[in-house]
Structures are given as C-alpha cells and as structure tokens.
Design a protein around this motif. Structure first.
Motif, PDB file in Angstrom:
ATOM      1  N   ALA A 227       0.601  -1.055   0.030  1.00 47.25           N
ATOM      2  CA  ALA A 227      -0.019   0.111  -0.032  1.00 47.25           C
ATOM      3  C   ALA A 227       0.767   1.280  -0.015  1.00 47.25           C
ATOM      4  N   ALA A 228       2.088   1.275   0.699  1.00 49.63           N
ATOM      5  CA  ALA A 228       2.847   2.349   0.639  1.00 49.63           C
ATOM      6  C   ALA A 228       3.424   2.721  -0.375  1.00 49.63           C
ATOM      7  N   ALA A 229       3.852   1.762  -1.162  1.00 48.19           N
ATOM      8  CA  ALA A 229       4.434   1.791  -2.365  1.00 48.19           C
ATOM      9  C   ALA A 229       3.526   2.526  -3.414  1.00 48.19           C
ATOM     10  N   GLU A 230       2.159   2.116  -3.311  1.00 45.01           N
ATOM     11  CA  GLU A 230       1.089   2.795  -4.140  1.00 45.01           C
ATOM     12  C   GLU A 230       0.962   4.208  -4.007  1.00 45.01           C
ATOM     13  N   ILE A 231       0.827   4.635  -2.632  1.00 43.72           N
ATOM     14  CA  ILE A 231       0.572   5.962  -2.439  1.00 43.72           C
ATOM     15  C   ILE A 231       1.700   6.885  -2.705  1.00 43.72           C
ATOM     16  N   VAL A 232       2.872   6.324  -2.495  1.00 39.69           N
ATOM     17  CA  VAL A 232       4.169   7.325  -3.397  1.00 39.69           C
ATOM     18  C   VAL A 232       3.898   7.458  -4.983  1.00 39.69           C
ATOM     19  N   ALA A 233       3.626   6.301  -5.505  1.00 33.95           N
ATOM     20  CA  ALA A 233       3.393   6.287  -6.939  1.00 33.95           C
ATOM     21  C   ALA A 233       2.094   7.036  -7.491  1.00 33.95           C
ATOM     22  N   ALA A 234       1.055   7.220  -6.520  1.00 31.60           N
ATOM     23  CA  ALA A 234      -0.065   7.768  -7.201  1.00 31.60           C
ATOM     24  C   ALA A 234      -0.311   9.004  -7.591  1.00 31.60           C
ATOM     25  N   SER A 235      -1.254   9.326  -8.370  1.00 25.69           N
ATOM     26  CA  SER A 235      -1.491  10.751  -8.547  1.00 25.69           C
ATOM     27  C   SER A 235      -2.061  11.482  -7.427  1.00 25.69           C
ATOM     28  N   SER A 236      -1.835  12.748  -7.449  1.00 23.18           N
ATOM     29  CA  SER A 236      -2.559  13.738  -6.403  1.00 23.18           C
ATOM     30  C   SER A 236      -4.042  13.536  -6.512  1.00 23.18           C
ATOM     31  N   SER A 237      -4.648  13.441  -7.643  1.00 26.90           N
ATOM     32  CA  SER A 237      -6.159  13.313  -7.801  1.00 26.90           C
ATOM     33  C   SER A 237      -6.624  12.081  -7.093  1.00 26.90           C
ATOM     34  N   ALA A 238      -5.985  10.824  -7.387  1.00 29.84           N
ATOM     35  CA  ALA A 238      -6.490   9.583  -6.875  1.00 29.84           C
ATOM     36  C   ALA A 238      -6.272   9.592  -5.335  1.00 29.84           C
ATOM     37  N   THR A 239      -5.189  10.298  -4.858  1.00 28.19           N
ATOM     38  CA  THR A 239      -5.083  10.299  -3.276  1.00 28.19           C
ATOM     39  C   THR A 239      -6.082  11.194  -2.693  1.00 28.19           C
ATOM     40  N   PHE A 240      -6.347  12.153  -3.458  1.00 29.10           N
ATOM     41  CA  PHE A 240      -7.310  13.074  -2.847  1.00 29.10           C
ATOM     42  C   PHE A 240      -8.543  12.372  -2.701  1.00 29.10           C
ATOM     43  N   ALA A 241      -8.828  11.574  -3.866  1.00 32.80           N
ATOM     44  CA  ALA A 241     -10.251  10.564  -3.898  1.00 32.80           C
ATOM     45  C   ALA A 241     -10.213   9.740  -2.878  1.00 32.80           C
ATOM     46  N   VAL A 242      -9.090   9.081  -2.516  1.00 28.68           N
ATOM     47  CA  VAL A 242      -9.068   8.133  -1.489  1.00 28.68           C
ATOM     48  C   VAL A 242      -9.412   8.664  -0.179  1.00 28.68           C
ATOM     49  N   ILE A 243      -8.744   9.957   0.216  1.00 29.42           N
ATOM     50  CA  ILE A 243      -8.901  10.585   1.481  1.00 29.42           C
ATOM     51  C   ILE A 243     -10.432  11.110   1.373  1.00 29.42           C
ATOM     52  N   TYR A 244     -11.014  11.798   0.468  1.00 29.06           N
ATOM     53  CA  TYR A 244     -12.304  12.144   0.245  1.00 29.06           C
ATOM     54  C   TYR A 244     -13.203  10.746   0.851  1.00 29.06           C
ATOM     55  N   LEU A 245     -13.014   9.644  -0.062  1.00 26.93           N
ATOM     56  CA  LEU A 245     -13.905   8.235   0.322  1.00 26.93           C
ATOM     57  C   LEU A 245     -13.903   7.948   1.511  1.00 26.93           C
ATOM     58  N   GLY A 246     -12.643   8.085   2.418  1.00 29.16           N
ATOM     59  CA  GLY A 246     -12.315   7.941   3.728  1.00 29.16           C
ATOM     60  C   GLY A 246     -13.002   8.587   4.576  1.00 29.16           C
ATOM     61  N   LEU A 247     -13.206   9.768   4.513  1.00 28.44           N
ATOM     62  CA  LEU A 247     -13.686  10.986   5.518  1.00 28.44           C
ATOM     63  C   LEU A 247     -15.113  11.077   5.225  1.00 28.44           C
ATOM     64  N   PHE A 248     -15.427  11.037   4.058  1.00 21.67           N
ATOM     65  CA  PHE A 248     -17.100  11.468   3.718  1.00 21.67           C
ATOM     66  C   PHE A 248     -17.930  10.304   3.464  1.00 21.67           C
ATOM     67  N   PRO A 249     -17.879   9.578   2.471  1.00 22.13           N
ATOM     68  CA  PRO A 249     -19.143   8.638   2.324  1.00 22.13           C
ATOM     69  C   PRO A 249     -18.914   7.401   3.108  1.00 22.13           C
ATOM     70  N   THR A 250     -17.603   7.303   3.696  1.00 24.02           N
ATOM     71  CA  THR A 250     -17.220   6.095   4.700  1.00 24.02           C
ATOM     72  C   THR A 250     -18.159   6.637   6.016  1.00 24.02           C
ATOM     73  N   ILE A 251     -17.993   8.079   6.503  1.00 23.16           N
ATOM     74  CA  ILE A 251     -18.419   8.326   7.849  1.00 23.16           C
ATOM     75  C   ILE A 251     -19.726   9.157   7.859  1.00 23.16           C
ATOM     76  N   VAL A 252     -19.716  10.135   6.988  1.00 20.82           N
ATOM     77  CA  VAL A 252     -20.784  11.259   7.230  1.00 20.82           C
ATOM     78  C   VAL A 252     -22.198  10.670   6.860  1.00 20.82           C
ATOM     79  N   PRO A 253     -22.586   9.888   5.813  1.00 17.36           N
ATOM     80  CA  PRO A 253     -23.819   9.417   5.720  1.00 17.36           C
ATOM     81  C   PRO A 253     -24.388   8.705   6.913  1.00 17.36           C
ATOM     82  N   TYR A 254     -23.685   7.899   7.541  1.00 18.55           N
ATOM     83  CA  TYR A 254     -23.954   7.101   8.658  1.00 18.55           C
ATOM     84  C   TYR A 254     -24.578   7.893   9.941  1.00 18.55           C
TER      85      TYR A 254
END
Length: 302
Positions: free
Chosen positions: A198-225
């Motif tokens: 996972a760490a290697a993918e984070i380093v190689a990932a684009s900023s837009s993809a990483t932002f999408a992951v952070i967004y998914l973790g903080l909002f759709p995974t938590i807020v709707p509940y």
C-alpha cells in the motif's frame, strides 16, 4: 420536513452518490484492494478519534464474534467487491446495481427472520433483476469482464444486505452510532491483510487519486451514517432510508460531471427497471396503508 432534516437527506444522497465516481478516480492509481483498505483505514482513524471524544464504550465480549462477522460482510466484502467491480463497470451503473440491496435485504429477512415477503415483493424482485440483466447488456466492453464486474457488485449488495438484516438486535442494544463504529473498525481489521504494497502505491499515485481516497475515507464512509442516524431519530427509519433511492441519480449526475460518463440508453432503461422493482413493494404498501384513512375521510370520520 424542516431544514435540518433536509440538509441530512442532501448530505446522505450526495455523499453516497459521490462515492461511486470517487472510486473510479482512485482506481486510476490504486488497486481495488488497496483502495478499499485505505478508505476504511482513513475512516477508522476518524472514528477512533470520535469514539474517544464521545467516550463510546467497548462492546460486550460475547458480542465481539458477531460484530466481527458483520463488519467483515458490511465493510470488508462490500468495499472490496465494489472496488473490484468498478474496474469494468461504470460508476453510475454500479450505483444502480447497488440499489437492489433492499430486495436482497427483504429476501434474507423473510428466509432467516421469518418476516413476511408479499407477492408484490416477489413481483418487484423479478422486475429489479430483469433490470440488472438489461444493465449488464448495456454496459459495453467485454461481455465476460462486464459480467464479472456486475457479479462482484451484486455480491457487494448481498453482503451489505446481510449487514443490514442481522444487525437489528445489536442496534437496539448499542445504538446506531456505536454499533457502526464497532463494525467499521472490524471491517478495517480484516482489510489489514492487504497492507503490504500500500505504501508503494501511495508514493506512486497521482494527487487526484490520493485526494479521492482521502475523500472516500472521510466523507462517504463516515458522514452518511451519522446523517442517517439523525434522520432516523427525527423522521423514522422508513423515511430515512427512502432517501437512498435518490443515490443512483446523484451518482449518475456526478459521474457525468466529473468523469464524462454517459450511460447507454440500454443501461438507463435497466436502471429505471431496477429502481421501479425495488420501490414497487414500498409504493404498494404505502398505498394500502393510506386506503383506510381515505375511506374514513370520505365517511367524515376522524
């Protein structure tokens, strides 16, 4: 509906609807399993902070095996299967397929909890599944790849249905928010199997993809509940969960705006069939409940 409930409805529909295109964006740089892992890991960190701040108690030891199983089904299997499925299925179509979850939930409740499943429910199920078949034909691409993606998303819907159906006793015992915290943390625990690489993918990932992951973790995974918990407390479970039928519409619009995805006419037709099949039993039930009230009004009774 007051403005607070309206905001909660909007947050739920938009957050869950945005998850499907968010997954598609993140998959450009992340493997499905690492995406699911990081999404749940980020969400779990936020929930641990929340649990400590609110002093949420630990569950009883005897309930831990059931909580682990429900967390595995509702979050580990659901997020992994959905992420893998979206490799070959568009975000909007994935949201339409997930909308069949209430049908699976009703069937499971009828089989395991002996709840009544009406003739209208079976008719609605047939309509919904015919819609799934039409969606599969209209999604384009390799037929075998699309079929595999559709199957995985249906597995995600089944696992989420199991989570919803078998959580009732624990919701009554612990409350909606503490139980959700327990199960998300449980689902994250099983996802740690995918931690290597996972760490290697984070380093190689684009900023837009990483932002999408952070967004998914903080909002759709938590807020709707939390939004759904508020709606249930103010408007009841039936009214609260009815907002989920708008999620595919939000997903289709956001996917079109962010990804340029335009579903085929055949996929849209299948989506309409699926949503009609899922909502048909509920519409029929509400109509039957309203009939005695109308008859009383005609007779002038109160």
């Amino acid at each position: 509906m007051n403005w607070r409930i309206a905001i909660a409805y909007s947050m739920t529909v938009i957050a869950w609807g945005s998850a499907f295109p968010g997954i598609k964006i993140a998959l450009a740089s992340y493997s499905p399993e690492h995406l699911a892992l990081l999404r749940l890991l980020i969400g779990s960190i936020g929930l641990v902070i929340f649990a400590v701040a609110k002093r949420i108690k630990l569950p009883d030891l005897k309930d831990v095996p059931a909580i682990l199983l429900l967390g595995f089904l509702g979050f580990t299997v659901y997020h992994t299967a959905l992420s893998v499925g979206e490799k070959t299925v568009s975000a909007g179509v994935a949201s339409l397929l997930i909308s069949i979850t209430p049908i699976f939930s009703a069937v499971l409740a009828a089989v395991f909890l002996k709840e009544r499943f009406s003739k209208m429910g079976w008719i609605g199920s047939l309509i919904a599944f015919s819609g799934v078949a039409v969606i599969s034909l209209g999604n384009g691409g390799s037929l075998s790849a699309v079929a595999a993606g559709v199957l995985l998303i249906l597995i995600a819907a089944i696992s989420e249905s199991c989570y919803f159906v078998f959580q009732t006793n624990y919701l009554n015992k612990y409350g909606f928010i503490p139980f959700t915290v327990y199960t998300i943390l449980s689902g994250t625990f099983f996802m740690l199997f995918f931690l290597p690489g996972a760490a290697a993918e984070i380093v190689a990932a684009s900023s837009s993809a990483t932002f999408a992951v952070i967004y998914l973790g903080l909002f759709p995974t938590i807020v709707p509940y939390f939004a759904v918990a508020y709606m249930i407390s103010k408007a009841g479970a039936s009214e609260a969960t009815s907002s989920l039928y708008l999620t595919p519409i939000a997903a289709l619009i956001i996917s079109w705006m962010c990804l340029g995805e335009v579903p085929s006419l055949l996929s849209l037709s299948g989506g309409i069939l699926t949503l009609a099949g899922v909502s048909f039993p509920l519409w029929k039930e509400k109509r039957e409940r309203a009939r005695p009230i109308k008859e009383m009004a005609v007779r002038g009774e109160t």
